[in-house]
Motif scaffolding. Sequence first.
Motif, PDB file in Angstrom:
ATOM      1  N   GLU A  20       0.825  -1.211   0.000  1.00 12.54           N
ATOM      2  CA  GLU A  20       0.000   0.000   0.000  1.00 12.54           C
ATOM      3  C   GLU A  20       0.864   1.268   0.000  1.00 12.54           C
ATOM      4  O   GLU A  20       0.628   2.192  -0.768  1.00 12.54           O
ATOM      5  CB  GLU A  20      -0.914   0.013   1.228  1.00 12.54           C
ATOM      6  CG  GLU A  20      -1.772   1.262   1.314  1.00 12.54           C
ATOM      7  CD  GLU A  20      -2.543   1.332   2.614  1.00 12.54           C
ATOM      8  OE1 GLU A  20      -3.766   1.141   2.560  1.00 12.54           O
ATOM      9  OE2 GLU A  20      -1.905   1.563   3.668  1.00 12.54           O
ATOM     10  N   GLU A  23       2.590   1.683  -3.448  1.00  4.60           N
ATOM     11  CA  GLU A  23       1.727   1.530  -4.629  1.00  4.60           C
ATOM     12  C   GLU A  23       2.022   2.567  -5.710  1.00  4.60           C
ATOM     13  O   GLU A  23       1.992   2.252  -6.895  1.00  4.60           O
ATOM     14  CB  GLU A  23       0.266   1.617  -4.183  1.00  4.60           C
ATOM     15  CG  GLU A  23      -0.690   1.010  -5.146  1.00  4.60           C
ATOM     16  CD  GLU A  23      -2.073   0.839  -4.536  1.00  4.60           C
ATOM     17  OE1 GLU A  23      -2.881   0.158  -5.187  1.00  4.60           O
ATOM     18  OE2 GLU A  23      -2.342   1.370  -3.440  1.00  4.60           O
ATOM     19  N   GLN A  85       0.447  -7.792 -10.097  1.00  3.84           N
ATOM     20  CA  GLN A  85       0.504  -7.032 -11.344  1.00  3.84           C
ATOM     21  C   GLN A  85       1.910  -7.206 -11.919  1.00  3.84           C
ATOM     22  O   GLN A  85       2.898  -7.132 -11.192  1.00  3.84           O
ATOM     23  CB  GLN A  85       0.227  -5.563 -11.017  1.00  3.84           C
ATOM     24  CG  GLN A  85       0.163  -4.646 -12.180  1.00  3.84           C
ATOM     25  CD  GLN A  85      -0.125  -3.212 -11.697  1.00  3.84           C
ATOM     26  OE1 GLN A  85       0.533  -2.717 -10.791  1.00  3.84           O
ATOM     27  NE2 GLN A  85      -1.105  -2.587 -12.314  1.00  3.84           N
ATOM     28  N   ARG A  92       4.544  -6.981  -8.990  1.00  3.99           N
ATOM     29  CA  ARG A  92       4.280  -6.068  -7.889  1.00  3.99           C
ATOM     30  C   ARG A  92       3.000  -6.519  -7.207  1.00  3.99           C
ATOM     31  O   ARG A  92       2.049  -6.934  -7.859  1.00  3.99           O
ATOM     32  CB  ARG A  92       4.266  -4.649  -8.403  1.00  3.99           C
ATOM     33  CG  ARG A  92       2.974  -3.946  -8.401  1.00  3.99           C
ATOM     34  CD  ARG A  92       2.937  -2.580  -9.045  1.00  3.99           C
ATOM     35  NE  ARG A  92       4.140  -1.804  -9.068  1.00  3.99           N
ATOM     36  CZ  ARG A  92       4.216  -0.544  -8.650  1.00  3.99           C
ATOM     37  NH1 ARG A  92       3.170   0.058  -8.156  1.00  3.99           N
ATOM     38  NH2 ARG A  92       5.335   0.124  -8.735  1.00  3.99           N
ATOM     39  N   VAL A  94      -0.324  -5.682  -5.309  1.00  5.70           N
ATOM     40  CA  VAL A  94      -1.284  -4.586  -5.223  1.00  5.70           C
ATOM     41  C   VAL A  94      -2.276  -4.941  -4.108  1.00  5.70           C
ATOM     42  O   VAL A  94      -2.945  -5.975  -4.186  1.00  5.70           O
ATOM     43  CB  VAL A  94      -2.031  -4.397  -6.561  1.00  5.70           C
ATOM     44  CG1 VAL A  94      -3.066  -3.293  -6.453  1.00  5.70           C
ATOM     45  CG2 VAL A  94      -1.042  -4.133  -7.691  1.00  5.70           C
TER      46      VAL A  94
END
Length: 179
Positions: A20, A23, A85, A92, A94
Amino acid sequence: MGNIKYDKEKFAELIIYVAERCESHRLFGATKMNKILFFSDFIAFRELGAPITGAQYQALERGPAPVKLLPVRKVLEKQGQIAIQRIGGQERIVPLRDPDLSGFSASEISIVESVIDELRTLSADEVSDLSHEFLGWEAAIAEGPKTPIPYETAFVSNPEIDAFDSSIVREKAREHGYV
């Protein structure tokens, strides 16, 4: 790892928290996630006397990585708490929900925030190179890939050569014809 306890729930929440917080970082991916978790746990061990999650870390060619990251990531993904992702060869994480920080102390979160800030502008290669300077990783990788990195190595440093040592080194170099 002696009496260090692994907290699976805290590890999962830290993954979600880091994802988070990072991001919007263009350079955030799997490599940086590994290193943020590693540095956060080892700095906490050194500064607070205990790691944040107690996760075991192993020495891989690209640097330290948590042994349980992939299994925990798969569970979080299956439960719909995160998505994966793929961007430019990097994966990554998410987050699909807010992290639960109730199990963390303010000092622990402060350490994680400091690590994130320090690594924010570094690429995956630069973060890997930085982790290679950690003597605990160096010792573990010398034993072979997937060797555990003991938390106690957080106290091992590579001291700077002081003026006295430097003069001895120069003298020895002259004796042997290097200078």
